[in-house]
Design a protein around this motif. Structure first.
Motif, PDB file in Angstrom:
ATOM      1  N   ASP A  29       0.834  -1.210   0.000  1.00  0.00           N
ATOM      2  CA  ASP A  29       0.000   0.000   0.000  1.00  0.00           C
ATOM      3  C   ASP A  29       0.865   1.255   0.000  1.00  0.00           C
ATOM      4  O   ASP A  29       0.578   2.221  -0.713  1.00  0.00           O
ATOM      5  CB  ASP A  29      -0.941   0.015   1.199  1.00  0.00           C
ATOM      6  CG  ASP A  29      -2.108  -0.951   1.064  1.00  0.00           C
ATOM      7  OD1 ASP A  29      -2.387  -1.415  -0.071  1.00  0.00           O
ATOM      8  OD2 ASP A  29      -2.736  -1.255   2.093  1.00  0.00           O
ATOM      9  N   LYS A  32       2.374   1.753  -3.414  1.00  0.00           N
ATOM     10  CA  LYS A  32       1.326   2.193  -4.349  1.00  0.00           C
ATOM     11  C   LYS A  32       1.070   3.687  -4.167  1.00  0.00           C
ATOM     12  O   LYS A  32       1.020   4.446  -5.144  1.00  0.00           O
ATOM     13  CB  LYS A  32       0.045   1.408  -4.121  1.00  0.00           C
ATOM     14  CG  LYS A  32      -1.122   1.885  -4.998  1.00  0.00           C
ATOM     15  CD  LYS A  32      -2.430   1.263  -4.560  1.00  0.00           C
ATOM     16  CE  LYS A  32      -2.760   1.830  -3.215  1.00  0.00           C
ATOM     17  NZ  LYS A  32      -4.042   1.710  -2.687  1.00  0.00           N
ATOM     18  N   ASP A  33       0.923   4.133  -2.912  1.00  0.00           N
ATOM     19  CA  ASP A  33       0.678   5.548  -2.639  1.00  0.00           C
ATOM     20  C   ASP A  33       1.816   6.413  -3.155  1.00  0.00           C
ATOM     21  O   ASP A  33       1.586   7.466  -3.760  1.00  0.00           O
ATOM     22  CB  ASP A  33       0.490   5.790  -1.135  1.00  0.00           C
ATOM     23  CG  ASP A  33      -0.804   5.209  -0.594  1.00  0.00           C
ATOM     24  OD1 ASP A  33      -1.734   4.950  -1.388  1.00  0.00           O
ATOM     25  OD2 ASP A  33      -0.876   5.003   0.643  1.00  0.00           O
ATOM     26  N   HIS A  36       1.973   6.418  -7.131  1.00  0.00           N
ATOM     27  CA  HIS A  36       0.906   7.201  -7.758  1.00  0.00           C
ATOM     28  C   HIS A  36       0.904   8.653  -7.316  1.00  0.00           C
ATOM     29  O   HIS A  36       0.510   9.527  -8.089  1.00  0.00           O
ATOM     30  CB  HIS A  36      -0.453   6.562  -7.472  1.00  0.00           C
ATOM     31  CG  HIS A  36      -0.622   5.233  -8.119  1.00  0.00           C
ATOM     32  ND1 HIS A  36      -0.955   5.071  -9.440  1.00  0.00           N
ATOM     33  CD2 HIS A  36      -0.463   3.987  -7.637  1.00  0.00           C
ATOM     34  CE1 HIS A  36      -1.017   3.786  -9.743  1.00  0.00           C
ATOM     35  NE2 HIS A  36      -0.707   3.099  -8.658  1.00  0.00           N
ATOM     36  N   GLY A  37       1.337   8.922  -6.083  1.00  0.00           N
ATOM     37  CA  GLY A  37       1.272  10.280  -5.565  1.00  0.00           C
ATOM     38  C   GLY A  37       2.520  11.104  -5.776  1.00  0.00           C
ATOM     39  O   GLY A  37       2.457  12.331  -5.827  1.00  0.00           O
ATOM     40  N   GLU A  65       2.353   4.609   7.924  1.00  0.00           N
ATOM     41  CA  GLU A  65       1.179   5.468   7.734  1.00  0.00           C
ATOM     42  C   GLU A  65       1.596   6.904   7.442  1.00  0.00           C
ATOM     43  O   GLU A  65       1.006   7.567   6.588  1.00  0.00           O
ATOM     44  CB  GLU A  65       0.266   5.414   8.956  1.00  0.00           C
ATOM     45  CG  GLU A  65      -0.930   6.349   8.871  1.00  0.00           C
ATOM     46  CD  GLU A  65      -1.757   6.216   7.589  1.00  0.00           C
ATOM     47  OE1 GLU A  65      -2.208   7.257   7.065  1.00  0.00           O
ATOM     48  OE2 GLU A  65      -1.941   5.091   7.097  1.00  0.00           O
ATOM     49  N   SER A  68       2.818   7.089   3.862  1.00  0.00           N
ATOM     50  CA  SER A  68       1.676   6.975   2.950  1.00  0.00           C
ATOM     51  C   SER A  68       0.901   8.280   2.894  1.00  0.00           C
ATOM     52  O   SER A  68       0.514   8.744   1.819  1.00  0.00           O
ATOM     53  CB  SER A  68       0.743   5.842   3.379  1.00  0.00           C
ATOM     54  OG  SER A  68       1.304   4.600   3.094  1.00  0.00           O
ATOM     55  N   ARG A  69       0.671   8.879   4.058  1.00  0.00           N
ATOM     56  CA  ARG A  69      -0.049  10.153   4.110  1.00  0.00           C
ATOM     57  C   ARG A  69       0.737  11.239   3.365  1.00  0.00           C
ATOM     58  O   ARG A  69       0.161  12.021   2.609  1.00  0.00           O
ATOM     59  CB  ARG A  69      -0.308  10.560   5.559  1.00  0.00           C
ATOM     60  CG  ARG A  69      -1.186  11.784   5.707  1.00  0.00           C
ATOM     61  CD  ARG A  69      -1.603  12.088   7.149  1.00  0.00           C
ATOM     62  NE  ARG A  69      -0.532  11.942   8.135  1.00  0.00           N
ATOM     63  CZ  ARG A  69      -0.446  10.939   9.015  1.00  0.00           C
ATOM     64  NH1 ARG A  69      -1.355   9.989   9.038  1.00  0.00           N
ATOM     65  NH2 ARG A  69       0.540  10.888   9.886  1.00  0.00           N
ATOM     66  N   ARG A  72       0.238  10.659  -0.345  1.00  0.00           N
ATOM     67  CA  ARG A  72      -1.110  11.028  -0.797  1.00  0.00           C
ATOM     68  C   ARG A  72      -1.285  12.534  -0.835  1.00  0.00           C
ATOM     69  O   ARG A  72      -2.033  13.063  -1.658  1.00  0.00           O
ATOM     70  CB  ARG A  72      -2.163  10.386   0.109  1.00  0.00           C
ATOM     71  CG  ARG A  72      -2.256   8.873  -0.046  1.00  0.00           C
ATOM     72  CD  ARG A  72      -3.461   8.294   0.684  1.00  0.00           C
ATOM     73  NE  ARG A  72      -3.491   8.622   2.101  1.00  0.00           N
ATOM     74  CZ  ARG A  72      -2.999   7.851   3.077  1.00  0.00           C
ATOM     75  NH1 ARG A  72      -2.424   6.700   2.786  1.00  0.00           N
ATOM     76  NH2 ARG A  72      -3.083   8.226   4.336  1.00  0.00           N
ATOM     77  N   ASP A  73      -0.583  13.255   0.046  1.00  0.00           N
ATOM     78  CA  ASP A  73      -0.692  14.718   0.119  1.00  0.00           C
ATOM     79  C   ASP A  73       0.392  15.438  -0.686  1.00  0.00           C
ATOM     80  O   ASP A  73       0.488  16.661  -0.635  1.00  0.00           O
ATOM     81  CB  ASP A  73      -0.613  15.178   1.582  1.00  0.00           C
ATOM     82  CG  ASP A  73      -1.803  14.707   2.401  1.00  0.00           C
ATOM     83  OD1 ASP A  73      -2.831  14.340   1.809  1.00  0.00           O
ATOM     84  OD2 ASP A  73      -1.683  14.704   3.647  1.00  0.00           O
ATOM     85  N   TRP A  74       1.213  14.683  -1.405  1.00  0.00           N
ATOM     86  CA  TRP A  74       2.376  15.249  -2.081  1.00  0.00           C
ATOM     87  C   TRP A  74       2.004  16.388  -3.034  1.00  0.00           C
ATOM     88  O   TRP A  74       2.606  17.454  -3.000  1.00  0.00           O
ATOM     89  CB  TRP A  74       3.117  14.159  -2.840  1.00  0.00           C
ATOM     90  CG  TRP A  74       4.287  14.663  -3.606  1.00  0.00           C
ATOM     91  CD1 TRP A  74       4.379  14.796  -4.958  1.00  0.00           C
ATOM     92  CD2 TRP A  74       5.530  15.112  -3.082  1.00  0.00           C
ATOM     93  NE1 TRP A  74       5.602  15.287  -5.305  1.00  0.00           N
ATOM     94  CE2 TRP A  74       6.340  15.490  -4.165  1.00  0.00           C
ATOM     95  CE3 TRP A  74       6.053  15.225  -1.798  1.00  0.00           C
ATOM     96  CZ2 TRP A  74       7.625  15.976  -4.005  1.00  0.00           C
ATOM     97  CZ3 TRP A  74       7.341  15.704  -1.627  1.00  0.00           C
ATOM     98  CH2 TRP A  74       8.107  16.073  -2.725  1.00  0.00           C
TER      99      TRP A  74
END
Length: 85
Positions: A29, A32-33, A36-37, A65, A68-69, A72-74
């Motif tokens: 996960d 993946k984040d 893609h991010g 986590e 990952s956060r 996602r917020d990149w």
């Protein structure tokens, strides 16, 4: 046993890592984040950096986590940085 499980078991044995300590789904996960991010090449590098930090005992318990956060917020974070320049 599927290929991923078999590879993980063999790699753990080769590296002397307890396979029960590997949260394969969480690492996948995370990558993946990041892929893609942020950027695809950043995914394996991030996983490696996380492994280094955990091996050195410097990674916080919630490091997966948090990374990952961040991924996602990149886009939002980099847009805000550009606006501040």
């Amino acid at each position: 046993m599927n290929v991923l499980e078999e590879w993980t078991a063999l790699a753990c044995r080769e590296l002397g890592v307890d396979p029960d300590r590997v949260d394969r789904a969480a690492v996948l996960d995370l990558t993946k984040d990041v892929a893609h991010g942020v950027a695809r090449p950043a995914a394996p590098l991030t996983a490696y950096l996380l492994g280094l930090a955990q091996g050195a005992g410097t990674a916080p318990a919630d490091a997966l986590e948090r990374l990952s956060r961040m991924a996602r917020d990149w886009e939002k974070a980099t847009a805000e940085t550009l606006e501040d320049s």
